[in-house]
Design a protein around this motif. Sequence first.
Motif, PDB file in Angstrom:
ATOM      1  N   SER A 236       0.826  -1.214   0.000  1.00  8.77           N
ATOM      2  CA  SER A 236       0.000   0.000   0.000  1.00  8.77           C
ATOM      3  C   SER A 236       0.859   1.261   0.000  1.00  8.77           C
ATOM      4  CB  SER A 236      -0.917   0.006   1.236  1.00  8.77           C
ATOM      5  OG  SER A 236      -1.805  -1.084   1.214  1.00  8.77           O
ATOM      6  N   SER A 237       2.131   1.116  -0.338  1.00  9.91           N
ATOM      7  CA  SER A 237       3.051   2.251  -0.365  1.00  9.91           C
ATOM      8  C   SER A 237       2.611   3.297  -1.387  1.00  9.91           C
ATOM      9  CB  SER A 237       4.462   1.770  -0.703  1.00  9.91           C
ATOM     10  OG  SER A 237       5.334   2.851  -0.982  1.00  9.91           O
ATOM     11  N   GLU A 238       2.982   4.533  -1.149  1.00 10.10           N
ATOM     12  CA  GLU A 238       2.689   5.597  -2.114  1.00 10.10           C
ATOM     13  C   GLU A 238       3.571   5.475  -3.348  1.00 10.10           C
ATOM     14  OE1 GLU A 238       2.998   9.378  -0.256  1.00 10.10           O
ATOM     15  OE2 GLU A 238       1.355   9.036   1.151  1.00 10.10           O
ATOM     16  N   ASP A 239       4.672   4.770  -3.240  1.00 11.83           N
ATOM     17  CA  ASP A 239       5.581   4.580  -4.363  1.00 11.83           C
ATOM     18  C   ASP A 239       5.124   3.377  -5.181  1.00 11.83           C
ATOM     19  OD1 ASP A 239       8.567   5.324  -5.379  1.00 11.83           O
ATOM     20  OD2 ASP A 239       8.240   3.163  -5.506  1.00 11.83           O
ATOM     21  N   SER A 240       4.814   3.601  -6.437  1.00  9.77           N
ATOM     22  CA  SER A 240       4.257   2.525  -7.275  1.00  9.77           C
ATOM     23  C   SER A 240       5.240   1.378  -7.467  1.00  9.77           C
ATOM     24  CB  SER A 240       3.826   3.089  -8.638  1.00  9.77           C
ATOM     25  OG  SER A 240       4.943   3.625  -9.335  1.00  9.77           O
ATOM     26  N   ASP A 241       6.539   1.688  -7.556  1.00 12.46           N
ATOM     27  CA  ASP A 241       7.528   0.626  -7.734  1.00 12.46           C
ATOM     28  C   ASP A 241       7.636  -0.245  -6.486  1.00 12.46           C
ATOM     29  OD1 ASP A 241       8.165   1.339 -10.331  1.00 12.46           O
ATOM     30  OD2 ASP A 241       9.711   2.752  -9.707  1.00 12.46           O
ATOM     31  N   VAL A 242       7.538   0.372  -5.309  1.00 11.88           N
ATOM     32  CA  VAL A 242       7.555  -0.395  -4.065  1.00 11.88           C
ATOM     33  C   VAL A 242       6.322  -1.288  -3.997  1.00 11.88           C
ATOM     34  CG1 VAL A 242       7.390  -0.236  -1.546  1.00 11.88           C
ATOM     35  CG2 VAL A 242       8.975   1.240  -2.783  1.00 11.88           C
ATOM     36  N   ARG A 243       5.155  -0.726  -4.368  1.00 12.45           N
ATOM     37  CA  ARG A 243       3.929  -1.534  -4.368  1.00 12.45           C
ATOM     38  C   ARG A 243       4.079  -2.754  -5.266  1.00 12.45           C
ATOM     39  NH1 ARG A 243       1.238   3.409  -5.195  1.00 12.45           N
ATOM     40  NH2 ARG A 243       0.601   2.758  -7.294  1.00 12.45           N
ATOM     41  N   GLU A 244       4.557  -2.541  -6.463  1.00 14.83           N
ATOM     42  CA  GLU A 244       4.708  -3.650  -7.408  1.00 14.83           C
ATOM     43  C   GLU A 244       5.684  -4.697  -6.882  1.00 14.83           C
ATOM     44  OE1 GLU A 244       5.812  -2.081 -11.173  1.00 14.83           O
ATOM     45  OE2 GLU A 244       3.919  -0.997 -11.474  1.00 14.83           O
ATOM     46  N   ALA A 245       6.812  -4.243  -6.319  1.00 13.31           N
ATOM     47  CA  ALA A 245       7.804  -5.184  -5.814  1.00 13.31           C
ATOM     48  C   ALA A 245       7.239  -5.998  -4.649  1.00 13.31           C
ATOM     49  CB  ALA A 245       9.069  -4.446  -5.386  1.00 13.31           C
ATOM     50  N   ALA A 246       6.457  -5.340  -3.777  1.00 10.89           N
ATOM     51  CA  ALA A 246       5.848  -6.039  -2.647  1.00 10.89           C
ATOM     52  C   ALA A 246       4.812  -7.052  -3.131  1.00 10.89           C
ATOM     53  CB  ALA A 246       5.215  -5.035  -1.692  1.00 10.89           C
ATOM     54  N   LEU A 247       3.989  -6.661  -4.089  1.00  9.18           N
ATOM     55  CA  LEU A 247       2.988  -7.571  -4.643  1.00  9.18           C
ATOM     56  C   LEU A 247       3.656  -8.751  -5.348  1.00  9.18           C
ATOM     57  CD1 LEU A 247       0.457  -4.940  -6.076  1.00  9.18           C
ATOM     58  CD2 LEU A 247      -0.014  -6.567  -4.233  1.00  9.18           C
ATOM     59  N   ARG A 248       4.766  -8.488  -5.989  1.00 13.44           N
ATOM     60  CA  ARG A 248       5.488  -9.551  -6.681  1.00 13.44           C
ATOM     61  C   ARG A 248       6.000 -10.594  -5.676  1.00 13.44           C
ATOM     62  NH1 ARG A 248       9.053  -6.419  -8.797  1.00 13.44           N
ATOM     63  NH2 ARG A 248       7.605  -5.548 -10.303  1.00 13.44           N
ATOM     64  N   SER A 249       6.501 -10.117  -4.542  1.00  9.01           N
ATOM     65  CA  SER A 249       6.978 -11.044  -3.515  1.00  9.01           C
ATOM     66  C   SER A 249       5.822 -11.817  -2.889  1.00  9.01           C
ATOM     67  CB  SER A 249       7.751 -10.276  -2.431  1.00  9.01           C
ATOM     68  OG  SER A 249       8.949  -9.730  -2.957  1.00  9.01           O
ATOM     69  N   LEU A 250       4.698 -11.140  -2.664  1.00  8.62           N
ATOM     70  CA  LEU A 250       3.514 -11.824  -2.132  1.00  8.62           C
ATOM     71  C   LEU A 250       3.026 -12.904  -3.097  1.00  8.62           C
ATOM     72  CD1 LEU A 250       1.495  -8.834  -0.601  1.00  8.62           C
ATOM     73  CD2 LEU A 250       2.441 -10.790   0.656  1.00  8.62           C
ATOM     74  N   LEU A 251       3.081 -12.608  -4.383  1.00  7.34           N
ATOM     75  CA  LEU A 251       2.648 -13.585  -5.378  1.00  7.34           C
ATOM     76  C   LEU A 251       3.574 -14.791  -5.379  1.00  7.34           C
ATOM     77  CD1 LEU A 251       0.786 -14.402  -7.691  1.00  7.34           C
ATOM     78  CD2 LEU A 251       2.211 -13.034  -9.242  1.00  7.34           C
ATOM     79  N   GLU A 252       4.863 -14.553  -5.251  1.00  6.87           N
ATOM     80  CA  GLU A 252       5.812 -15.661  -5.204  1.00  6.87           C
ATOM     81  C   GLU A 252       5.546 -16.535  -3.985  1.00  6.87           C
ATOM     82  OE1 GLU A 252       8.405 -17.889  -7.100  1.00  6.87           O
ATOM     83  OE2 GLU A 252       7.987 -15.853  -7.826  1.00  6.87           O
ATOM     84  N   LEU A 253       5.287 -15.902  -2.849  1.00  4.96           N
ATOM     85  CA  LEU A 253       4.964 -16.664  -1.645  1.00  4.96           C
ATOM     86  C   LEU A 253       3.673 -17.463  -1.821  1.00  4.96           C
ATOM     87  CD1 LEU A 253       5.784 -14.319   1.397  1.00  4.96           C
ATOM     88  CD2 LEU A 253       6.883 -16.482   0.796  1.00  4.96           C
ATOM     89  N   THR A 257       3.442 -21.335  -1.127  1.00  4.86           N
ATOM     90  CA  THR A 257       2.688 -21.763   0.058  1.00  4.86           C
ATOM     91  C   THR A 257       1.199 -21.761  -0.246  1.00  4.86           C
ATOM     92  OG1 THR A 257       4.380 -20.700   1.425  1.00  4.86           O
ATOM     93  CG2 THR A 257       2.334 -21.347   2.514  1.00  4.86           C
ATOM     94  N   LYS A 258       0.611 -22.926  -0.308  1.00  3.02           N
ATOM     95  CA  LYS A 258      -0.822 -23.031  -0.601  1.00  3.02           C
ATOM     96  C   LYS A 258      -1.674 -23.039   0.675  1.00  3.02           C
ATOM     97  CE  LYS A 258      -0.323 -23.126  -5.026  1.00  3.02           C
ATOM     98  NZ  LYS A 258      -0.748 -21.958  -5.827  1.00  3.02           N
ATOM     99  N   ASP A 259      -1.070 -23.465   1.758  1.00  2.00           N
ATOM    100  CA  ASP A 259      -1.820 -23.540   3.024  1.00  2.00           C
ATOM    101  C   ASP A 259      -1.636 -22.236   3.800  1.00  2.00           C
ATOM    102  OD1 ASP A 259      -2.605 -26.130   2.462  1.00  2.00           O
ATOM    103  OD2 ASP A 259      -0.802 -26.976   3.397  1.00  2.00           O
ATOM    104  N   ARG A 260      -2.727 -21.543   4.066  1.00  2.00           N
ATOM    105  CA  ARG A 260      -2.677 -20.322   4.863  1.00  2.00           C
ATOM    106  C   ARG A 260      -3.892 -20.285   5.772  1.00  2.00           C
ATOM    107  NH1 ARG A 260      -3.567 -19.023  -0.322  1.00  2.00           N
ATOM    108  NH2 ARG A 260      -1.383 -18.505  -0.610  1.00  2.00           N
ATOM    109  N   SER A 261      -3.747 -19.607   6.863  1.00  2.00           N
ATOM    110  CA  SER A 261      -4.836 -19.563   7.843  1.00  2.00           C
ATOM    111  C   SER A 261      -5.988 -18.709   7.322  1.00  2.00           C
ATOM    112  CB  SER A 261      -4.325 -18.980   9.160  1.00  2.00           C
ATOM    113  OG  SER A 261      -4.001 -17.609   9.007  1.00  2.00           O
ATOM    114  N   GLU A 262      -7.120 -18.901   7.940  1.00  2.00           N
ATOM    115  CA  GLU A 262      -8.292 -18.118   7.558  1.00  2.00           C
ATOM    116  C   GLU A 262      -8.059 -16.635   7.806  1.00  2.00           C
ATOM    117  OE1 GLU A 262     -12.830 -18.102   9.071  1.00  2.00           O
ATOM    118  OE2 GLU A 262     -12.033 -20.081   8.563  1.00  2.00           O
TER     119      GLU A 262
END
Length: 390
Positions: A236-253, A257-262
Amino acid sequence: MAKEGPNWDGLLKWSIANSDGTAPTSNLSEEDRKWFMEAMQAQTIDVVKRMKEITLVMQTPEEVLKDQGVTASDIEDILEELQEHVESIDMANDLHSIGGLVPLLGYLKNSNANIRAKAADVVTTIVQNNPRSQQLVMEANGFEPLIYNFSSDPDVTVRTKALGAISSLIRHNKPGITAFRLANGYAALKDALTSENVRFQRKALNLIHYLLHENNSDCNIVNELGFPRMFMHLASSEDSDVREAALRSLLELARITKDRSEEDSEKMKQLLQERINNISLMSAEDLGVVREERQLVDSLWTSCFNEPSSLREKGLLMLPGEDNPPPDVASKYFESPLRSSTVNPSSNNDSKKGKRETPLLLGSGPSSADSNNPVSSNREADARSRTDAR
């Protein structure tokens, strides 16, 4: 007094007259050939000879340099010049053989922050996409000062430059990745994510994404250190490049990892819905800027919830005119212009005008009479374009 240097106006007129297609092809006269070669040779330098001169300066004790009138700014200038020379992979590999690599690495410990930062910049250029130089830097114990500067230097610019050098040093380098893990590199990356410097954050996120992509087992370390929560915050960063990089890492995770808590699933849904809402309010111009973010949000939603995001329903995933593959914009960030094409050593002469001559103990640079053309060794550079590290 005759004007010094080659007659560029005359050379231009001669070139046009002999290449406009209006005149029949003819052999050069011996006089024209001699004039042309002298004009060209006057603009070349012996790069190896110049690198040896720079190496002698780097090997000279700091006290002696001060007595000779060499300032910290002068050292930065010679490091900048050295960086230009080692853009050539051959020159980068030759730096060690002429004795220049070890003193360069020594500058990573210099008391001047600007010199430490510039030295890391040069190391980045030397090792990027260059397995031989990666090995040489590791063998010369160059990793240790880099990891120290990254994790502990009080200057954020030095930390950022050191991180950039580490990223290039350990990429496709298993011993480097192992050394990074053993040096508690992930803890330093976690600290970097808390920085207020967005460039530092981006570099850290890009390296984390690379490490996760290359080594799925690192997912355990990332989860234990609480990285997912930090990724969600930075998404949710104001910097678009930071947002994209964070989303990219979340997508990789999410792919690993398919199992996650509710609870984790609900937090992810809230984050992505917030991003969708913000994207929905953007102007057409802003939507074009965040094209990758739109795709990342949709991919992450699909990966987590097994259904497409509402961006598709709203027609915001693929805008009119975006049906073609996106342009290759990554290469401008990860491909060295000098490593991907034949180098003209004089191409940067104009940009250097106005910069004072660096006082070298050996005197001024080599004269044109002693010069040779160093560029032939770059013919294989097209095959060495830099890997997209994002």
